[in-house]
Scaffold this active site. Structure first.
Site, PDB file in Angstrom:
ATOM      1  N   TYR A 252       0.614  -0.922  -0.105  1.00  0.00           N
ATOM      2  CA  TYR A 252       0.165   0.060   0.402  1.00  0.00           C
ATOM      3  C   TYR A 252       1.010   0.998  -0.063  1.00  0.00           C
ATOM      4  O   TYR A 252      -0.090   2.479  -0.115  1.00  0.00           O
ATOM      5  CB  TYR A 252      -0.962  -0.327   1.240  1.00  0.00           C
ATOM      6  CG  TYR A 252      -1.754  -1.309   1.344  1.00  0.00           C
ATOM      7  CD1 TYR A 252      -2.334  -2.002   0.510  1.00  0.00           C
ATOM      8  CD2 TYR A 252      -2.580  -1.246   2.611  1.00  0.00           C
ATOM      9  CE1 TYR A 252      -2.867  -2.900   0.262  1.00  0.00           C
ATOM     10  CE2 TYR A 252      -3.931  -2.152   2.712  1.00  0.00           C
ATOM     11  CZ  TYR A 252      -4.325  -3.107   1.476  1.00  0.00           C
ATOM     12  OH  TYR A 252      -4.264  -3.938   1.762  1.00  0.00           O
TER      13      TYR A 252
ATOM     14  N   HIS B 111       0.106 -12.006   2.706  1.00  0.00           N
ATOM     15  CA  HIS B 111      -0.681 -10.872   1.436  1.00  0.00           C
ATOM     16  C   HIS B 111      -1.038 -11.973   0.820  1.00  0.00           C
ATOM     17  O   HIS B 111      -2.852 -11.598   0.288  1.00  0.00           O
ATOM     18  CB  HIS B 111      -0.269  -9.524   1.341  1.00  0.00           C
ATOM     19  CG  HIS B 111      -1.353  -8.620   0.295  1.00  0.00           C
ATOM     20  ND1 HIS B 111      -0.621  -7.429   0.649  1.00  0.00           N
ATOM     21  CD2 HIS B 111      -2.262  -8.749   0.749  1.00  0.00           C
ATOM     22  CE1 HIS B 111      -1.758  -6.372   0.222  1.00  0.00           C
ATOM     23  NE2 HIS B 111      -2.998  -6.976   0.554  1.00  0.00           N
TER      24      HIS B 111
ATOM     25  N   LEU C  76     -18.316  -3.507   0.555  1.00  0.00           N
ATOM     26  CA  LEU C  76     -18.829  -2.396   0.148  1.00  0.00           C
ATOM     27  C   LEU C  76     -18.338  -3.262  -1.720  1.00  0.00           C
ATOM     28  O   LEU C  76     -19.462  -2.344  -2.641  1.00  0.00           O
ATOM     29  CB  LEU C  76     -18.716  -1.082  -0.256  1.00  0.00           C
ATOM     30  CG  LEU C  76     -19.042  -0.264   1.488  1.00  0.00           C
ATOM     31  CD1 LEU C  76     -18.613   1.118   1.329  1.00  0.00           C
ATOM     32  CD2 LEU C  76     -20.106  -1.068   1.934  1.00  0.00           C
TER      33      LEU C  76
ATOM     34  N   LYS D 147     -12.393   1.164   4.719  1.00  0.00           N
ATOM     35  CA  LYS D 147     -11.847   2.127   4.140  1.00  0.00           C
ATOM     36  C   LYS D 147     -12.571   3.811   3.669  1.00  0.00           C
ATOM     37  O   LYS D 147     -13.925   3.541   3.510  1.00  0.00           O
ATOM     38  CB  LYS D 147     -10.575   2.168   3.670  1.00  0.00           C
ATOM     39  CG  LYS D 147     -10.267   3.020   3.231  1.00  0.00           C
ATOM     40  CD  LYS D 147      -9.548   3.121   1.645  1.00  0.00           C
ATOM     41  CE  LYS D 147     -10.477   4.272   1.004  1.00  0.00           C
ATOM     42  NZ  LYS D 147      -9.653   4.303  -0.317  1.00  0.00           N
ATOM     43  N   SER D 148     -12.706   4.502   4.888  1.00  0.00           N
ATOM     44  CA  SER D 148     -13.187   5.888   4.093  1.00  0.00           C
ATOM     45  C   SER D 148     -12.156   7.404   4.696  1.00  0.00           C
ATOM     46  O   SER D 148     -11.480   7.283   5.855  1.00  0.00           O
ATOM     47  CB  SER D 148     -14.145   6.494   4.793  1.00  0.00           C
ATOM     48  OG  SER D 148     -14.738   7.443   4.437  1.00  0.00           O
TER      49      SER D 148
ATOM     50  N   ARG E 107     -18.045   9.390   7.489  1.00  0.00           N
ATOM     51  CA  ARG E 107     -18.262   7.751   6.725  1.00  0.00           C
ATOM     52  C   ARG E 107     -17.714   7.013   7.505  1.00  0.00           C
ATOM     53  O   ARG E 107     -18.363   6.026   8.059  1.00  0.00           O
ATOM     54  CB  ARG E 107     -18.156   7.754   5.260  1.00  0.00           C
ATOM     55  CG  ARG E 107     -18.715   8.215   4.087  1.00  0.00           C
ATOM     56  CD  ARG E 107     -18.357   8.750   2.657  1.00  0.00           C
ATOM     57  NE  ARG E 107     -19.131   9.682   1.851  1.00  0.00           N
ATOM     58  CZ  ARG E 107     -18.241   9.753   0.764  1.00  0.00           C
ATOM     59  NH1 ARG E 107     -16.875   9.625   0.505  1.00  0.00           N
ATOM     60  NH2 ARG E 107     -19.630  10.557  -0.427  1.00  0.00           N
TER      61      ARG E 107
END
Length: 279
Positions: free
Chosen positions: A49, A107, A189, A235-236, A241
């Site tokens: 990341y 991972h 999501l 995540k946001s 949110r």
């Protein structure tokens, strides 16, 4: 080999973990610090990341006691193998600026490389040294979980994999539980997609359930995960949110609503871990 064959301490995860995929260092620092202040207690990152520095900074700047926070990072495919795994772990530790990593994951299994067993053996040694508290994997099918356990004498404490309405992974979830492995879903999501013409959050079933509860389809997705008793990584970068996400896992859906959501058309938004690809 069964889960009882190990003497590990029990490892628990919250119903929702704060994800940092696609956040740069500055955004990760800001969001992690804010999310921890707002009640998150598990933070998920990875070497690939490219934001471990920012995540570590956010942990330190949050003001939340370090012992209350579970920091998760992951070994990328290119760093798997003997000796390289240890080097990569110490690089992550330096990036984070912490004295330990709470949970370290492989991972992806990447069958073509066939290095996850030797990598996990090195991770066990890092755990013996007290540098990491618990070990896990990400995106592992059951066959790879079993092969790993047969080789090293223990199952990972957690398997993190894609899961959302439309990709419920019921067999994988149940198989993990039977082996004493905690299932945790990423992409709850659906990363915004369902098929070429619709987004998951536009699905009519999710929209109707959301309307019935006076909430959003995103909150329904997270409540569905909680109803399935699976921790999720969400995540946001927006405080409103991430607070809504934290609240959503406390919402209760009926069995009938969960069954309707289970029937959402199936799709995978991430890569297939059984296909020989670069990760």
């Amino acid at each position: 080999m069964t889960p009882a064959d190990t003497d590990r301490e029990p490892f628990r995860v919250p119903r929702i973990s704060f994800g940092t995929w696609q956040l740069d260092d500055d955004a990760a620092a800001r969001c992690v610090a804010g999310a921890l202040r707002d009640g998150y207690r598990m933070v998920d990152t990875a070497m690939r990341y490219h934001n471990e520095y920012g995540v570590g900074r956010g942990v330190r700047e949050s003001g939340v006691p370090r012992e209350e926070i579970t920091v998760v990072t992951k070994l990328r495919a290119g760093d798997q193998g003997a000796l390289q795994t240890t080097r990569a772990f110490h690089a992550s530790l330096r990036n984070l600026g912490l004295d330990r990593i709470d949970l370290y994951l492989i991972h992806w299994p990447v069958p073509r490389l066939d290095k996850y067993i030797e990598s996990y053996r090195e991770m066990i040694d890092l755990r013996r040294q007290g540098l990491v508290k618990a070990l896990g994997v990400s995106n592992f099918p059951l066959a790879h979980l079993d092969r790993l356990a047969d080789a090293v004498g223990e199952y990972p404490v957690i398997n993190q994999f894609e899961m959302h309405p439309g990709w419920p992974q019921a067999e994988l979830v149940e198989g993990c539980r039977e082996r004493g492995v905690i299932p945790q879903g990423w992409g709850p999501l659906g990363r915004g997609q369902l098929d070429a013409g619709r987004a998951l959050l536009e699905d009519p079933v999710l929209r109707q359930v959301a309307e019935d509860h006076r909430t959003t389809p995103a909150s329904v997705c997270l409540a569905w995960m909680a109803g399935r008793r699976v921790s999720c990584v969400a995540k946001s970068s927006h405080p409103d949110r991430w607070r809504a996400n934290l609240a959503a896992v406390g919402m209760t859906l009926s069995d009938e609503e969960i069954a309707r959501i289970d029937a959402v058309p199936q799709f995978r938004c991430g890569k297939n871990p059984l296909i020989d690809e670069e990760y």
